[in-house]
Design a protein around this motif. Structure first.
Motif, mmCIF file in Angstrom:
data_model
loop_
_atom_site.group_PDB
_atom_site.id
_atom_site.type_symbol
_atom_site.label_atom_id
_atom_site.label_comp_id
_atom_site.label_asym_id
_atom_site.label_seq_id
_atom_site.Cartn_x
_atom_site.Cartn_y
_atom_site.Cartn_z
ATOM 1 N N THR A 193 0.826 -1.210 0.000
ATOM 2 C CA THR A 193 0.000 0.000 0.000
ATOM 3 C C THR A 193 0.859 1.259 0.000
ATOM 4 O O THR A 193 0.636 2.181 -0.798
ATOM 5 C CB THR A 193 -0.935 0.010 1.227
ATOM 6 O OG1 THR A 193 -1.752 -1.160 1.211
ATOM 7 C CG2 THR A 193 -1.812 1.247 1.232
ATOM 8 N N LEU A 194 1.865 1.301 0.883
ATOM 9 C CA LEU A 194 2.718 2.489 0.949
ATOM 10 C C LEU A 194 3.516 2.661 -0.339
ATOM 11 O O LEU A 194 3.719 3.791 -0.802
ATOM 12 C CB LEU A 194 3.656 2.384 2.155
ATOM 13 C CG LEU A 194 2.999 2.503 3.529
ATOM 14 C CD1 LEU A 194 4.024 2.304 4.635
ATOM 15 C CD2 LEU A 194 2.311 3.861 3.684
ATOM 16 N N GLY A 195 3.962 1.552 -0.919
ATOM 17 C CA GLY A 195 4.689 1.642 -2.179
ATOM 18 C C GLY A 195 3.829 2.207 -3.295
ATOM 19 O O GLY A 195 4.275 3.064 -4.070
ATOM 20 N N LEU A 196 2.581 1.728 -3.362
ATOM 21 C CA LEU A 196 1.679 2.222 -4.404
ATOM 22 C C LEU A 196 1.298 3.682 -4.157
ATOM 23 O O LEU A 196 1.188 4.470 -5.116
ATOM 24 C CB LEU A 196 0.425 1.345 -4.459
ATOM 25 C CG LEU A 196 0.627 -0.066 -5.023
ATOM 26 C CD1 LEU A 196 -0.653 -0.875 -4.890
ATOM 27 C CD2 LEU A 196 1.084 -0.010 -6.481
ATOM 28 N N ILE A 197 1.084 4.040 -2.889
ATOM 29 C CA ILE A 197 0.760 5.436 -2.578
ATOM 30 C C ILE A 197 1.931 6.340 -2.962
ATOM 31 O O ILE A 197 1.743 7.430 -3.516
ATOM 32 C CB ILE A 197 0.427 5.597 -1.090
ATOM 33 C CG1 ILE A 197 -0.875 4.855 -0.754
ATOM 34 C CG2 ILE A 197 0.306 7.075 -0.716
ATOM 35 C CD1 ILE A 197 -2.095 5.389 -1.446
ATOM 36 N N GLY A 198 3.154 5.897 -2.672
ATOM 37 C CA GLY A 198 4.325 6.685 -3.063
ATOM 38 C C GLY A 198 4.419 6.848 -4.567
ATOM 39 O O GLY A 198 4.670 7.955 -5.078
ATOM 40 N N ALA A 221 -1.880 3.777 -14.860
ATOM 41 C CA ALA A 221 -1.229 3.466 -13.579
ATOM 42 C C ALA A 221 -1.974 4.124 -12.417
ATOM 43 O O ALA A 221 -2.207 3.497 -11.368
ATOM 44 C CB ALA A 221 0.225 3.907 -13.606
ATOM 45 N N LEU A 222 -2.355 5.379 -12.571
ATOM 46 C CA LEU A 222 -3.082 6.077 -11.510
ATOM 47 C C LEU A 222 -4.441 5.429 -11.262
ATOM 48 O O LEU A 222 -4.868 5.295 -10.104
ATOM 49 C CB LEU A 222 -3.259 7.550 -11.880
ATOM 50 C CG LEU A 222 -2.033 8.440 -11.666
ATOM 51 C CD1 LEU A 222 -2.240 9.802 -12.319
ATOM 52 C CD2 LEU A 222 -1.746 8.606 -10.173
ATOM 53 N N LEU A 227 -7.988 2.064 -7.868
ATOM 54 C CA LEU A 227 -8.824 0.871 -7.697
ATOM 55 C C LEU A 227 -8.306 -0.004 -6.574
ATOM 56 O O LEU A 227 -9.090 -0.604 -5.824
ATOM 57 C CB LEU A 227 -8.869 0.086 -9.004
ATOM 58 C CG LEU A 227 -9.708 0.696 -10.130
ATOM 59 C CD1 LEU A 227 -9.540 -0.103 -11.415
ATOM 60 C CD2 LEU A 227 -11.188 0.748 -9.735
ATOM 61 N N TYR A 228 -6.986 -0.088 -6.426
ATOM 62 C CA TYR A 228 -6.420 -0.867 -5.315
ATOM 63 C C TYR A 228 -6.853 -0.280 -3.969
ATOM 64 O O TYR A 228 -7.285 -1.009 -3.068
ATOM 65 C CB TYR A 228 -4.897 -0.894 -5.412
ATOM 66 C CG TYR A 228 -4.247 -1.462 -4.168
ATOM 67 C CD1 TYR A 228 -4.102 -2.832 -4.005
ATOM 68 C CD2 TYR A 228 -3.805 -0.617 -3.148
ATOM 69 C CE1 TYR A 228 -3.529 -3.358 -2.851
ATOM 70 C CE2 TYR A 228 -3.232 -1.133 -1.997
ATOM 71 C CZ TYR A 228 -3.103 -2.501 -1.853
ATOM 72 O OH TYR A 228 -2.538 -3.013 -0.694
ATOM 73 N N SER A 232 -9.362 -3.052 -2.853
ATOM 74 C CA SER A 232 -8.546 -4.211 -2.492
ATOM 75 C C SER A 232 -9.125 -4.990 -1.319
ATOM 76 O O SER A 232 -9.135 -6.235 -1.327
ATOM 77 C CB SER A 232 -7.113 -3.777 -2.177
ATOM 78 O OG SER A 232 -7.079 -2.882 -1.080
ATOM 79 N N ASP A 233 -9.618 -4.289 -0.305
ATOM 80 C CA ASP A 233 -10.155 -5.011 0.853
ATOM 81 C C ASP A 233 -11.389 -5.814 0.477
ATOM 82 O O ASP A 233 -11.535 -6.974 0.892
ATOM 83 C CB ASP A 233 -10.496 -4.037 1.986
ATOM 84 C CG ASP A 233 -10.981 -4.758 3.228
ATOM 85 O OD1 ASP A 233 -10.146 -5.359 3.933
ATOM 86 O OD2 ASP A 233 -12.197 -4.752 3.486
#
Length: 244
Positions: A193-198, A221-222, A227-228, A232-233
């Motif tokens: 999650t943090l990687g994707l947010i970054g 990509a955005l 969507l994640y 995701s949950d």
């Protein structure tokens, strides 16, 4: 406005109390940033508006750790950081984006005022809901991230019918019992999650630099990152239920 009896000043030097109060001032600065964003929105300088909303996001992300480090709750008990945070978050996450979505011409003209009111009312109700976070720190329902919703609407350039429908769906989803991942507090897959947010932050900055014309790859990509975060949950819970 309810009137509360002031609490006695806690132990601590005047310098410590001043430092603690400065965190409240820093948080409240987000309201001033919201005004600057609104002024740009009124001029239809949409990219500039999003730059200011980005500054507000940085303030919102930094003030919590600062408050814990400086023991703001203990040293300034007469000031509610939680209430202040909600007030500032409402204007930056909901009110200014609601104006942008309503006034930008992205929606059906007849539907725009109704949907704008719907965003403001549903956002206010959401911020007052004590159940807005689940026991595992997910947001319950669409978490009033109308600054992000506005960003995607400007990015995708949908026809007014599609944009109006998307906004109406998000208003309804505010009150639906599904979970949206919190980027920091949810332990499961936090690294991802943090990687994707970054990565999303970098791509969003590039999008603003390109005045919302970043190209197909960045747009895809955005959208995948969005969507994640939102889905995701629900996807994980569905997979678990099917495998049970």
């Amino acid at each position: 406005m309810d009137q509360r009896t002031p609490k006695p000043l806690p132990q601590g030097s005047s310098m410590q109390r001043a430092a603690a109060f400065s965190v409240h001032v820093f948080t409240a600065l987000g309201a001033g940033v919201a005004l600057l964003a609104l002024m740009e929105a009124v001029r239809e300088h949409w990219t500039a508006m999003f730059w200011w909303l980005g500054v507000a996001l940085v303030i919102d992300g930094v003030d919590g750790p600062m408050a814990r480090r400086l023991d703001v709750v203990g040293l300034q008990p007469n000031w509610s950081g939680e209430v202040l945070d909600l007030v500032v978050d409402f204007v930056t996450y909901v009110f200014v984006p609601a104006y942008a979505i309503t006034a930008s011409g992205m929606l059906w003209p007849l539907a725009a005022p109704v949907l704008g009111v719907g965003i403001s009312v549903s956002g206010a109700l959401y911020f007052a809901d004590r159940r807005m976070k689940s026991d595992d720190n997910h947001f319950r329902g669409f978490p009033g991230l109308w600054n992000m919703a506005a960003f995607y609407l400007f990015l995708l350039h949908w026809p007014p019918a599609a944009s109006s429908l998307a906004v109406a769906i998000l208003i309804v989803l505010t009150f639906m019992p599904f979970h949206v991942v919190h980027p920091v507090r949810v332990a499961r897959l936090r690294w991802l999650t943090l990687g994707l947010i970054g990565a999303g932050t970098v791509l969003a900055i590039l999008t603003l630099i390109d005045d919302f014309e970043p190209g197909t790859a960045v747009t895809i990509a955005l959208c995948a990152i969005g969507l994640y975060v939102v889905g995701s949950d629900s996807a994980i819970r569905l997979i678990r239920s099917l495998n049970a």
